[in-house]
Design a protein around this motif. Structure first.
Motif, mmCIF file in Angstrom:
data_model
loop_
_atom_site.group_PDB
_atom_site.id
_atom_site.type_symbol
_atom_site.label_atom_id
_atom_site.label_comp_id
_atom_site.label_asym_id
_atom_site.label_seq_id
_atom_site.Cartn_x
_atom_site.Cartn_y
_atom_site.Cartn_z
ATOM 1 N N GLU A 181 -9.014 -1.899 4.926
ATOM 2 C CA GLU A 181 -10.328 -1.284 5.072
ATOM 3 C C GLU A 181 -10.900 -1.602 6.447
ATOM 4 O O GLU A 181 -10.794 -2.725 6.933
ATOM 5 C CB GLU A 181 -11.267 -1.812 3.980
ATOM 6 C CG GLU A 181 -12.635 -1.166 3.977
ATOM 7 C CD GLU A 181 -13.516 -1.680 2.848
ATOM 8 O OE1 GLU A 181 -14.722 -1.364 2.853
ATOM 9 O OE2 GLU A 181 -12.996 -2.413 1.975
ATOM 10 N N ASP A 231 -3.227 2.170 4.968
ATOM 11 C CA ASP A 231 -4.196 2.636 3.972
ATOM 12 C C ASP A 231 -4.700 1.512 3.063
ATOM 13 O O ASP A 231 -5.588 1.726 2.244
ATOM 14 C CB ASP A 231 -3.626 3.786 3.140
ATOM 15 C CG ASP A 231 -2.356 3.417 2.385
ATOM 16 O OD1 ASP A 231 -1.949 2.238 2.415
ATOM 17 O OD2 ASP A 231 -1.756 4.323 1.759
ATOM 18 N N GLU A 232 -4.133 0.317 3.218
ATOM 19 C CA GLU A 232 -4.599 -0.830 2.441
ATOM 20 C C GLU A 232 -5.532 -1.734 3.241
ATOM 21 O O GLU A 232 -5.994 -2.760 2.731
ATOM 22 C CB GLU A 232 -3.401 -1.653 1.948
ATOM 23 C CG GLU A 232 -2.490 -0.888 0.993
ATOM 24 C CD GLU A 232 -1.309 -1.716 0.525
ATOM 25 O OE1 GLU A 232 -1.288 -2.941 0.811
ATOM 26 O OE2 GLU A 232 -0.400 -1.150 -0.111
ATOM 27 N N ALA A 249 -9.985 5.107 12.420
ATOM 28 C CA ALA A 249 -9.231 6.275 11.957
ATOM 29 C C ALA A 249 -8.214 6.679 13.006
ATOM 30 O O ALA A 249 -8.520 6.726 14.202
ATOM 31 C CB ALA A 249 -10.174 7.433 11.657
#
Length: 317
Positions: free
Chosen positions: A16, A13-14, A20
């Motif tokens: 970018e 989640d860090e 997905a």
């Protein structure tokens, strides 16, 4: 069942731009070298090696990664994972971190060169002792520089040398070629280039060919008063041979890497005359994380789409 786990040393989640998980069918698992694994290594398809954790951590899960397809390092060098490659299945891609460390490593190479030539360590010591150490000091201007290891980091070092009015920059790599900046000499021509260099900057990978490349013979060919700068790997230099030259006062050195590493307390290299030591700080800077995240996002986007990966160094088997 096809392996779908991706082991990351940075929380997903860090990062970018990662594909997905639900769309790509990938399960992101965070592992930064801890004792406990985040999942069964046999389910790992894409292994990102923890950064700056050493060989033991890097290779520990590899023998159990029976379905892995990609091993991605976050370093330019791959020497810390090579001992584990034989345990992997055939066809595994090993990718390095080309593009991540060039800026920061080249920056440190230049900083070490300037600090050594201009006598910065002595100024720091003088400040601590409240001594005004005026004098005539060497400049980088008008010096002849030899870059040994002219890959992407070596080229980045030369980029940063351009404004400093060096008399000459010579380049050495595994094989000869011509670049926009001029000729790159093969390693076989290195002995003939050393006597003319005021500064020798090492940025070569550690391989069987470059282990102890800088031995007594190499050092003897360097001119009196020359500076050796190592931002490559410690074992590229024969430490015993280097100590002999340093203790004679004939040459000086600036070392971001040493052999052994970390350099233990009491080692004679700490206090050898004419040496400046930094603690393998070329890569781990504020510039590292943004570039590492961009690399991983790009590589995993390609992996999920079945596209060719970048920075492939070798394929197992």
């Amino acid at each position: 069942m096809t392996a779908t786990d991706v082991w990351l040393p940075i929380p997903a989640d860090e990062i970018e731009g990662l594909p997905a998980s639900s769309d790509a069918g990938l399960n992101y698992r965070y592992w930064d070298g801890g004792q406990d694994y985040p999942a069964d290594p046999a389910d790992c398809a894409f292994y990102v090696v923890p950064y700056m954790r050493g060989t033991e951590v890097a290779v520990r899960p590899m023998a159990a990664m029976t379905s892995v397809q990609v091993v991605q390092t976050l370093s330019a060098g791959i020497d810390h994972v090579q001992s584990g490659l034989g345990s992997l299945p055939a066809g595994v891609l090993l990718c390095n971190a080309k593009g991540v460390h060039e800026a920061s490593t080249a920056e440190l190479a230049l900083a070490l060169t300037l600090a050594s030539l201009r006598g910065i360590p002595g100024f720091v010591e003088g400040q601590q002792r409240e001594e005004w150490r005026a004098g005539i000091y060497s400049a980088l201007a008008d010096k002849s520089v030899l870059i040994v290891g002219y890959g992407s980091i070596g080229a980045a070092v030369e980029d940063r040398l351009v404004p400093f009015e060096c008399a000459r920059v010579a380049r050495v790599a595994r094989s000869a070629r011509t670049t926009e900046r001029g000729e790159v000499h093969p390693l076989a021509e290195l002995p003939g280039l050393l006597p003319d260099a005021d500064v020798v900057i090492l940025s070569t990978p550690l391989t069987t060919a470059t282990h102890h490349l800088v031995d007594a013979g190499f050092l003897a060919r360097m001119k009196d008063g020359a500076l050796l700068v190592n931002v490559a790997r410690g074992p590229v230099v024969d430490t015993k041979a280097l100590l002999t030259e340093l203790e004679s006062g004939r040459i000086t050195a600036a070392l971001d890497v040493t052999d052994p590493e970390p350099l233990p307390a009491g080692h004679p290299l700490w206090h050898a005359p004419g040496v400046l030591i930094s603690p393998h700080a070329g890569g781990p800077t504020s510039a590292f994380m943004p570039r590492a995240k961009r690399l991983l996002a790009g590589q995993l986007t390609r992996f999920a789409a079945g596209e060719p990966l970048r920075n492939v160094v070798l394929t197992t088997g």
